[in-house]
Design a protein around this motif. Structure first.
Motif, short mmCIF file in Angstrom:
data_model
loop_
_atom_site.label_atom_id
_atom_site.label_comp_id
_atom_site.label_asym_id
_atom_site.label_seq_id
_atom_site.Cartn_x
_atom_site.Cartn_y
_atom_site.Cartn_z
N THR A 91 0.85 -1.18 0.00
CA THR A 91 0.00 0.00 0.00
C THR A 91 0.89 1.24 0.00
O THR A 91 1.87 1.27 0.76
N PRO A 92 0.60 2.25 -0.83
CA PRO A 92 1.43 3.45 -0.84
C PRO A 92 1.52 4.10 0.54
O PRO A 92 0.53 4.16 1.28
N PHE A 364 -6.58 -8.61 6.55
CA PHE A 364 -7.63 -7.69 6.95
C PHE A 364 -7.67 -6.49 6.01
O PHE A 364 -8.71 -5.86 5.85
N HIS A 365 -6.55 -6.17 5.39
CA HIS A 365 -6.47 -5.08 4.42
C HIS A 365 -5.80 -5.62 3.16
O HIS A 365 -4.70 -6.16 3.22
N GLY A 366 -6.49 -5.53 2.03
CA GLY A 366 -5.90 -5.96 0.77
C GLY A 366 -4.75 -5.07 0.36
O GLY A 366 -4.45 -4.05 1.00
N GLY A 367 -4.10 -5.43 -0.74
CA GLY A 367 -2.96 -4.65 -1.18
C GLY A 367 -2.67 -4.86 -2.66
O GLY A 367 -3.45 -5.48 -3.39
N ALA A 368 -1.55 -4.32 -3.07
CA ALA A 368 -1.11 -4.42 -4.46
C ALA A 368 0.37 -4.78 -4.47
O ALA A 368 1.18 -4.12 -3.80
N ASN A 369 0.74 -5.82 -5.21
CA ASN A 369 2.15 -6.19 -5.30
C ASN A 369 2.93 -5.11 -6.03
O ASN A 369 2.54 -4.70 -7.13
N GLN A 397 -10.48 -9.91 -1.11
CA GLN A 397 -11.86 -9.77 -0.63
C GLN A 397 -11.88 -9.43 0.85
O GLN A 397 -12.75 -9.87 1.63
N ALA A 398 -10.92 -8.63 1.27
CA ALA A 398 -10.70 -8.33 2.68
C ALA A 398 -11.71 -7.29 3.17
O ALA A 398 -12.32 -6.56 2.38
N PRO A 399 -11.88 -7.17 4.50
CA PRO A 399 -12.76 -6.13 5.05
C PRO A 399 -12.40 -4.74 4.56
O PRO A 399 -13.28 -3.90 4.34
N LEU A 400 -11.11 -4.46 4.41
CA LEU A 400 -10.64 -3.25 3.76
C LEU A 400 -9.95 -3.69 2.49
O LEU A 400 -8.96 -4.43 2.53
N GLY A 401 -10.46 -3.24 1.35
CA GLY A 401 -9.99 -3.75 0.09
C GLY A 401 -8.65 -3.17 -0.33
O GLY A 401 -8.02 -2.38 0.37
N GLN A 402 -8.23 -3.56 -1.50
CA GLN A 402 -6.93 -3.15 -2.05
C GLN A 402 -6.75 -1.64 -2.06
O GLN A 402 -5.65 -1.14 -1.84
N TYR A 403 -7.84 -0.91 -2.29
CA TYR A 403 -7.77 0.55 -2.34
C TYR A 403 -8.40 1.20 -1.10
O TYR A 403 -8.68 2.40 -1.09
N GLY A 404 -8.62 0.40 -0.06
CA GLY A 404 -9.09 0.95 1.20
C GLY A 404 -10.59 1.03 1.35
O GLY A 404 -11.07 1.54 2.36
#
Length: 821
Positions: A91-92, A364-369, A397-404
């Motif tokens: 995440t940035p 719990f929080h998605g992300g981006a490689n 498919q996390a509670p907080l997605g890749q972009y928050g």
């Protein structure tokens, strides 16, 4: 896996059949057609032991964090925290603080994070801790906002990263995951770099770092491996300076470790995207209560252990700790399941009812490689991994997605987290007890699944009647017989129906600041304070009125109609409402009880606002920061929210209207939704057949050359889409195999199609707006041997291939900042 549990439960059943009074209860209910199920929860938990657990320095300026054979402690008191995985390198850095506040508002106490080696060492010998890799800043933000930090430094992490995160050059010139001297020298250098980032931020120094996970999914047992290798890594960490209260290892898939030196942590997922099966899986054991084994089935370890894992024999000496209970699941190339909030909530409720005493999630929080110098570092079968995952997308498919974005699954978990924050110290010392009758196997969808955790005097009754993709039998006219001490409680006072899909827990003999709640057909949520009067918040779990039964020895009056049951209890039927009822104690003091509806419970967030712990009810995403409440939602300019107890006054970015029961509304200026009209760059070619092979002997992600068959479209988004507050969401509705989004030669994101609309937060790419972007879509062949949920399959043609772009649009996100006094 559950054979030990069934044997133990059978022994319990023999004892419970002799309870005094149960035979009479069964006889009295037979005529009415009621079903009574039984648990003997009268045995106290085993004696606590801790001297055998060799951890690090437990005390620092923030207090003492300890562990015994049953639970964690904080300042000597039982502690049942919630831990959520969030990868700082995915995440940035500019987004970290806002995302950490969202996690805290969702009830996360501890942030766990992998330090993924090949995302930090970009070239041989060049560790980079700048920008998105600035681990020290990430840790300092955790400390700033009262979040603890659990570091997972590998060195082998998995994390769906290439070679488990170990850099290529380390793999090439050493024997990874062993006591090989060349490998240990590389690990020493990497870990010293991590320690340099965290020096002074350990718990003993007043920092947030409370724990270190050694390795991950380790089940190798050969020369220079096995338990000795874990001991070697722990000794190396301590020699470097990682002196922390807790050291852990993952305990599943036949993991081996030196017992007493590290604590096993457990996990479980509601589907297995790493499975080679192309159809629905059999019912997952994660929906069964556990009584004989804490170890879940296949969690996707890359190696296969040959011997019995150490965690199986360590249960009497260590607490039941979790680290990887799936708050979602990833989408992998060959298997693309979509999970619902109920899927996740039921599995988590079941694990708590099985005795879990650290609720740890992955992710719990998605992300981006991140791409490293333009190179992808994700796991692929082509590089020897077991799975194929997107190059960039790690939404999970996390509670907080890749972009928050706050996803619906958060609403299923926040009430559980609020309960643990308010009452976890009561649950942690309680042992799990099995009913007299257990399901025959995970596939038994007819037998009621339930448990009781108790300390022999009070407890919580857990029920799960939900299994992903499998309808469960409804259980009409049910009552529960629970033996506590010499007394057998039969609850509720009348039969209730446990419908298919339900999961919940109820209190038994729960102390509400002097009022004894003997039972409630509602789930405890949190405790608030309004002036001198406490408010205990419950959430309805079944349709209709909630039954509250109070011990008449502790209360004299309720503010709602109540009846005496002739057994020393006052019983009231209460409809869910945002208005609390009053309970008058024998000494004249008053406790209030608020019973929320099922819908309001899913809207609930609890946090500190204007110097006081408050309950916020809203469908919007929430974060708290001192006297400021931040709300965000996609596509809706009107905010409806309630704050309980209501603050003296509030102000906001927009005019706020106030209704009754602490409810408010505000509407932000409308922002236009943009329909995007793309230009066709090239039509789709014929996609090659999907090959079978790799370590899994399953569908292989197409080779890069296959994307020459991809369709392509071009479009340009104006910078104005980010005008105003909040993000804007690019929504791409397509049907294809793999979609990729490019700005020139730079890939911005990618996804494997799973039936959902692909949603991308644009704020992250603000400096790229105004330039033409390219969307590519590799056709999905109807004969591709991959798994899709039925909801996705029905959207596809029966034959041929599809690469169809249906719509692209930009949906604004609205934010509202509320200040309370």
């Amino acid at each position: 896996m559950h054979s030990h549990g069934r044997a133990r439960a059978g022994a319990v059943g023999t004892a419970t059949s002799r309870w005094l009074g149960v035979a009479a209860l069964l006889a009295s209910t037979a005529a009415s057609g009621q079903t009574v199920v039984q648990i003997d929860a009268s045995q106290p938990p085993p004696p606590l032991r801790s001297a055998h657990l060799l951890m690090g320095t437990a005390t620092g300026p923030g207090g003492t964090i300890g562990v015994n054979s049953l639970y964690l402690t904080r300042d000597g008191k039982p502690w049942l925290p919630v831990m959520g995985e969030f990868h700082f390198t995915r995440t940035p850095a500019a987004e970290w603080e806002a995302e950490l506040l969202k996690m805290k508002a969702a009830g996360i106490d501890i942030v766990s994070t992998y330090a993924i080696w090949n995302q930090l060492e970009l070239a041989p010998g060049r560790l980079d801790f700048t920008g998105t890799r600035d681990l020290r800043r990430f840790a300092e933000l955790c400390r700033k906002h009262g979040l603890l930090l659990f570091l997972r430094p590998g060195p082998w992490a998995h994390a769906e990263a290439r070679f488990g995160g170990i850099p290529d050059w380390v793999v090439a010139r050493s024997r990874p995951r062993s006591d090989d001297a060349a490998y240990l020298a590389e690990v020493d250098r990497f870990w010293r770099g991590l320690y340099g980032q965290l020096e002074g931020l350990l718990w003993k120094d007043g920092g947030p770092v409370i724990g270190l996970q050694i390795e991950n999914e380790y089940n190798l047992d050969g020369p220079g491996q096995g338990r000795q290798h874990i001991a070697t890594l722990k000794a190396l960490a301590q020699r470097i300076g990682f002196d922390v209260p807790l050291y852990t290892v993952t305990g599943w898939d036949h993991t081996v470790y030196p017992r007493g030196q590290v604590l096993p942590v457990m996990g479980g997922y509601v589907d297995e995207p790493w499975s080679a099966k192309t159809g629905p899986l059999l019912p997952k054991e994660n929906y069964l209560f556990r009584f004989g084994s804490r170890v879940s089935g296949d969690l996707g370890a890359q190696t296969r252990g040959r011997a019995r894992g150490d965690a199986e024999d360590d249960a009497d000496d260590t607490p039941f700790l979790g680290a990887e209970y799936g708050a979602g699941v990833p989408v992998m190339y060959r298997r693309r399941p979509i999970v619902s909030p109920s899927d996740i909530g039921a599995a988590i409720t079941t694990q708590l009812g099985s005795g879990v005493n650290l609720l740890g999630y992955y992710m719990f929080h998605g992300g981006a490689n991140p791409l490293v110098d333009g190179r992808a570092v994700e796991e692929t079968q082509a590089s020897g991994g077991y799975n194929d995952v997107p190059q960039i997308g790690y939404d999970f498919q996390a509670p907080l997605g890749q972009y928050g974005e706050v996803n619906p699954v958060s609403g299923a978990l926040r009430p559980i987290h609020a309960f643990l924050a308010a009452y976890g110290d009561r649950l942690a010392p309680m042992a799990a007890h099995a009913p007299t009758r257990l399901p025959a196997a995970a596939a038994d969808v007819a037998t009621l699944r339930w448990s009781v955790r108790s300390d022999a005097r009070a407890g919580f009754l857990f029920v799960n009647n939900h299994v992903r993709q499998y309808p469960m039998a409804a259980h009409p006219d049910m009552r529960f017989a629970v033996k506590l001490g010499a007394e057998t409680l039969s609850l509720p006072s009348h039969g209730v129906t446990v419908p298919s899909g339900a999961s919940f827990f109820w209190p038994i003999n729960m102390d509400l600041d002097g009022a004894t709640l003997v039972w409630a057909t509602a789930q405890p949520l949190t405790r608030l304070q309004d002036g001198a009067r406490p408010i205990h918040v419950l959430a309805a779990t079944l349709p209709g009125a909630v039954e509250l039964a109070f011990a008449a020895s502790s209360v004299t009056r309720l503010s709602v109609a109540a009846r005496s049951d002739g057994a020393g209890r006052l019983i009231a039927a209460v409809m869910p409402s945002r208005r609390p009822i009053s309970v008058t104690l024998r000494d004249g003091s008053v406790v209030r009880v608020l019973v929320l509806s099922v819908e309001d419970a899913a809207r609930a967030s609890v946090g500190a606002l204007a110097g006081q712990r408050r309950l916020v009810l809203t469908t919007a995403g929430v974060s708290f920061d001192a006297d400021r409440l931040s709300l965000s939602q996609r596509g809706n300019a009107r905010f409806d929210f309630a704050i309980l107890p209501a603050p003296q006054s509030i102000s906001a970015d927009a005019a706020v209207g106030r209704a009754k029961d602490g409810a408010y509304s505000a509407t932000m200026p409308l922002r236009a939704m943009l329909a995007v009209m793309p230009t066709v760059v090239r039509e789709a070619g014929v996609a090659p057949p999907v090959a079978i092979g790799g370590p899994a002997k399953a569908a292989l992600q197409p080779l890069p050359e296959a994307h020459r068959a991809a369709a392509a479209w071009s479009f340009t988004l104006p910078r104005s889409v980010l005008a105003g507050q909040g993000d804007a969401w690019l929504e791409i509705d397509y049907r294809a195999d793999i979609a990729r989004l490019f700005d020139g030669a730079d890939m911005l994101d990618d996804a494997f199609w799973d039936g959902r609309v692909w949603r991308i937060g644009l704020r992250r790419f603000a400096d790229r707006l105004g330039k033409p972007w390219t969307l590519t879509a590799l056709p999905l062949r109807s004969d591709a041997p991959i798994y899709l949920d039925d909801s996705a399959r029905t959207l596809l043609p029966a034959t041929g291939q599809v690469a169809d772009l249906r719509t692209i649009r930009v949906v604004p996100e609205y934010t509202l900042s509320v200040r309370a006094r």
